[in-house]
Design an enzyme around this catalytic site. Structure first.
Site, mmCIF file in Angstrom:
data_model
loop_
_atom_site.group_PDB
_atom_site.id
_atom_site.type_symbol
_atom_site.label_atom_id
_atom_site.label_comp_id
_atom_site.label_asym_id
_atom_site.label_seq_id
_atom_site.Cartn_x
_atom_site.Cartn_y
_atom_site.Cartn_z
ATOM 1 N N GLU A 115 65.625 9.383 -48.873
ATOM 2 C CA GLU A 115 66.701 8.173 -48.622
ATOM 3 C C GLU A 115 65.968 6.935 -47.961
ATOM 4 O OE1 GLU A 115 67.304 11.334 -48.281
ATOM 5 O OE2 GLU A 115 68.934 11.653 -49.955
ATOM 6 N N HIS A 138 79.261 15.933 -46.761
ATOM 7 C CA HIS A 138 79.623 15.226 -48.112
ATOM 8 C C HIS A 138 80.915 14.556 -48.400
ATOM 9 C CE1 HIS A 138 76.214 18.207 -48.690
ATOM 10 N NE2 HIS A 138 75.813 17.501 -50.142
HETATM 11 C C1 LIG Z 1 69.553 13.751 -47.400
HETATM 12 C C2 LIG Z 1 69.902 14.566 -48.747
HETATM 13 N N1 LIG Z 1 69.490 13.912 -49.777
HETATM 14 C C3 LIG Z 1 70.249 14.403 -50.899
HETATM 15 C C4 LIG Z 1 70.824 15.525 -51.147
HETATM 16 C C5 LIG Z 1 71.396 16.262 -52.420
HETATM 17 N N2 LIG Z 1 70.636 17.364 -52.679
HETATM 18 C C6 LIG Z 1 71.126 18.694 -52.296
HETATM 19 S S1 LIG Z 1 70.163 19.931 -52.605
HETATM 20 C C7 LIG Z 1 68.892 19.003 -53.300
HETATM 21 C C8 LIG Z 1 67.739 19.397 -53.791
HETATM 22 C C9 LIG Z 1 67.122 20.162 -52.839
HETATM 23 O O1 LIG Z 1 65.711 20.419 -53.143
HETATM 24 P P1 LIG Z 1 64.762 21.629 -52.447
HETATM 25 O O2 LIG Z 1 64.508 21.394 -50.989
HETATM 26 O O3 LIG Z 1 63.762 21.965 -53.228
HETATM 27 O O4 LIG Z 1 65.939 23.088 -52.236
HETATM 28 P P2 LIG Z 1 66.452 23.789 -53.646
HETATM 29 O O5 LIG Z 1 67.595 23.152 -53.910
HETATM 30 O O6 LIG Z 1 65.321 23.878 -54.680
HETATM 31 O O7 LIG Z 1 66.748 25.128 -52.987
HETATM 32 C C10 LIG Z 1 69.323 17.444 -53.414
HETATM 33 C C11 LIG Z 1 68.805 16.589 -53.801
HETATM 34 C C12 LIG Z 1 71.004 16.280 -49.810
HETATM 35 N N3 LIG Z 1 71.984 17.075 -49.756
HETATM 36 N N4 LIG Z 1 70.630 15.611 -48.480
#
Ligand SMILES: Cc1ncc(C[n+]2csc(CCOP(=O)(O)OP(=O)(O)O)c2C)c(N)n1
Ligand SMILES: [Mg+2]
Lengths: 343, 330
Positions: free
Chosen positions: B60, B129
């Site tokens: 971000e 959220h």
């Molecule tokens: C700061 C922030 N940015 C974006 C999101 C939205 N978001 C939630 S999970 C995710 C993907 C996370 O990927 P990863 O860390 O690889 O974990 P996975 O979901 O694959 O287990 C995103 C973009 C968030 N919750 N918090």
């Protein structure tokens, strides 16, 4: 798209580190416990999916199916009073850390007797009594907290170790750098356990990161880092046992990249247009539960019949948890403004 | 003209400004092929390609920073932060960089960027959220803050935000996004609604209700019920932009009705409507024949359980009851 590392068969850096097979010497009951936990996660998540389909999970939630060996292998390798920090895909970590299935399920459908009294929901289940510092709705949010918990261990001179579970994609948020760097200069007893399930939401990690292995980031911090097979619970157990011991001796932090795959969509709503069915199917051939089950049968720890019994019991337990949650009451309205401040 | 949801209206605005101006590009997480977490940017990747619809890692801080840096050097970036809560991860780039650059540079730079983000509760997303953070943004000099309540306004305000030469925080309510109930006829092509101009969404003579975003819709519903059941005639003012603030439209209304209720979704303590009430006290005290009051959320994080969430956020019923109680005391 580049093929992922596990399917290419070049997963492990184990040989470099002379990691002993401690799993081999575990008592039968502990080996069975590991299997049971993996089943619990699988069936719990299946049940959560039913609740999603019934419309009883509000907002969103993230399923851990396919990744069970990570949470169970890693958490089985530490003590009950070692802290863990989880992330948004956190149900598996809770179960591996002995959380109560009933209260988890209650929380997920917003009931008053849930882990967070219905205030947190899927992305915030925490259980301080079980040394679980909670899931997190903010990607990377746990990486600061983990440093603090590990620092407490150091200042209090106990030999506790902290496991900070992170997703592959979270390593691209700035806090990853700040967190690992400070942990490295303070030699904190902290294991960054990076569950590389190949994607962050719809984005393949190989397109959002310019190196092949996340563990290669160890070079920036002068710490130990390695890539392992996260769908092999025995390997996860052995690696985390080994490095947890080093952490306790002041040789942390450690960065473990654990290759795995989520079988389900990212969250409640996911068209999954970013991957093929074929890719999902190929990963299912590495089913962590099936692999572990076969391993136990091959080494004569259990019979196929015993495994079936365990599985049946777990199915029953999960059904009970779902019933318990459904029968539980919603929170009382007076709870709305409580718990904002401590006394 | 076509009947569009709020989300579709914003998408159409983005599409049309991008077709016109090569300097406009999108940047954010999962906004490309995937079309964004809410599907708002769906189709734009196919039309404009990966150069202009830029998927990013989960970063971000640098997403916002990239927008700031490209804006001051000649581009017009539109960035998406999936949920407004995640602006916390990039707050330095918003409050210390984007907001202050023009002033710090002695007026020698412009920061024409739009930060789009989903705001508000009511969708069961839990504490990380669901927040309504508009007061925090509005407090920072240098930022403009827009909170559309309906598809028509969303499109017109969005286009103004894109062509504005300042950083604009564009807060999109996630409950409104796909709601068919609030879909509206929206003209094709570019049109603008000026930032800093409110609108009377429903003229009335008995009491002035000032609201933003989703609360405008709820207030309108409450007003219809009161008209039907009690012949009470509420005037509903949609601020549309909270910064700059159109205080004149509020003062004009209060002059006519003598009573003011401000409705917002954020927690009441330090909420933006405190500013509206303060300005009315300073500039229009004599018009009031009753204390101005605020209807807002309770002062706690937004809970997950829908039972608690519904209790927290002002509902049509709650708004209606408060209006009645203000009127019955006079
Ligand atoms: C700061 C922030 N940015 C974006 C999101 C939205 N978001 C939630 S999970 C995710 C993907 C996370 O990927 P990863 O860390 O690889 O974990 P996975 O979901 O694959 O287990 C995103 C973009 C968030 N919750 N918090
Ligand atoms: Mg991932």
């Amino acid at each position: 798209m580049k093929e992922n590392l596990l399917i290419k068969g070049k997963t492990t850096d184990l040989k470099e580190y002379k990691i002993a097979d401690r799993f081999k010497d575990l008592e039968k009951s502990k080996k069975i416990e590991i299997l049971k936990k993996m089943y619990q996660i699988r069936y719990f998540e299946n049940e959560v999916e039913h609740f999603i389909l019934k419309g009883e999970i509000y907002g969103t939630c993230h399923l851990y199916i396919g990744e069970e060996a990570n949470a169970v292998g890693a958490i089985s390798a530490i003590k009950h009073n070692d802290w863990i920090v989880s992330h948004h895909r956190g149900h598996g970590h809770c179960i591996a850390k002995d959380s109560d299935l009933n209260f988890m399920m209650s929380e997920l459908i917003g009931k008053g007797n849930g882990y967070c009294k219905g205030k947190g929901g899927s992305m915030h289940i925490a259980d301080m009594d079980k040394y679980n510092l909670g899931a997190n709705g903010i990607v990377g949010g746990g990486m600061g907290i983990a440093v603090g918990a590990a620092l407490t261990n150091k200042l209090k001179k106990n030999d506790g170790v902290v496991i900070c579970f992170i997703g592959d994609a979270s390593t691209n948020n700035g806090i990853f750098h700040e967190s690992v760097n400070i942990a490295s200069i303070w030699n904190l007893p902290l294991i960054y356990f990076c569950e590389n399930n190949q994607y962050g939401m719809s984005t393949p990690i190989i397109s959002s990161t310019n190196i092949e292995k996340i563990s290669d980031r160890k070079a920036s911090y002068g710490i130990v880092g390695l890539t392992i097979d996260g769908n092999n619970v025995v390997e996860v157990y052995n690696v985390v046992s080994h490095f947890a011991e080093l952490c306790r001796k002041g040789k942390g932090p450690i960065l473990i990249e654990s290759l795995t795959y989520r079988w389900k969509g990212h969250s409640k709503h996911d068209s999954q247009i970013y991957r093929t069915k074929d890719e999902v199917e190929r990963w299912k051939e590495y089913d962590p539960i099936l692999r572990y089950k076969n391993h136990l049968i091959e080494e004569n720890t259990v019979t196929a019949g015993e495994v079936l019994e365990i599985e049946k019991k777990v199915i029953e337990e999960i059904k009970n948890a779902a019933d318990f949650a459904e029968k539980s009451a919603y929170p009382e309205l007076k709870e709305l403004e409580t718990d904002v401040y401590a006394d | 003209m076509s009947n569009l949801t709020y989300l579709e209206a914003i998408r159409e605005a983005i599409q049309e400004v991008m077709q016109k101006d090569e300097n406009i590009f999108l940047i954010g997480e999962d906004i490309g092929l995937y079309g964004g977490s809410f599907g708002l940017t769906s189709g734009l990747f196919a039309e404009f390609g990966a150069e202009r619809v830029r998927d990013t890692p989960i970063s971000e801080s640098v997403i916002i920073g990239t927008a700031v840096g490209s804006a001051i050097t000649g581009m017009r970036p539109i960035l998406e932060i999936m949920f407004s809560d995640f602006t916390g991860c990039g707050m330095d780039q918003i409050m210390n960089q984007a907001a202050k650059i023009r002033y710090m540079f002695g007026g020698k730079a412009k920061v024409p960027m739009v930060l789009r983000t989903a705001t508000g509760g009511g969708a069961g997303f839990g504490p990380h959220h669901s927040q309504s953070l508009e007061a925090i943004f509005a407090h920072i000099p240098g930022l403009k803050v827009v909170m559309p309540s309906c598809p028509y306004d969303a499109k017109g305000l969005f286009i103004s935000a894109v062509y504005d030469n300042n950083p604009v925080i564009f807060l999109e309510h996630k409950v409104l996004y796909k709601s068919k109930k609030y879909a509206q006829e929206v003209p094709k092509g570019i049109y603008t609604i000026p930032l800093g101009k409110g609108e009377i969404k429903r003229p009335g003579k008995d009491i002035s209700i000032v609201a933003t975003s989703y609360m405008v819709q709820k207030s309108l519903e409450a007003a219809e019920i009161l008209q039907k059941d009690k012949q009470i005639d509420c005037e509903i003012i949609d601020l549309r932009t909270i910064k700059p603030l159109d205080i004149d439209i509020v003062l004009e209304s209060v002059k006519k009705t003598g009573k003011l209720i401000c409705v917002e979704e954020a927690c009441s303590f330090g909420g933006f409507m405190g500013e509206v009430v303060a300005q009315v006290m300073e500039k229009g005290f004599d018009y009031l024949d009753a204390p101005a009051i605020r209807i807002a959320s309770s002062n706690n994080p937004v809970p997950y359980s829908h039972i608690l969430e519904e209790e927290m956020i002002p509902s049509v019923d709650k708004i209606k009851d408060r209006i009645l109680s203000v009127l019955s005391k006079n």
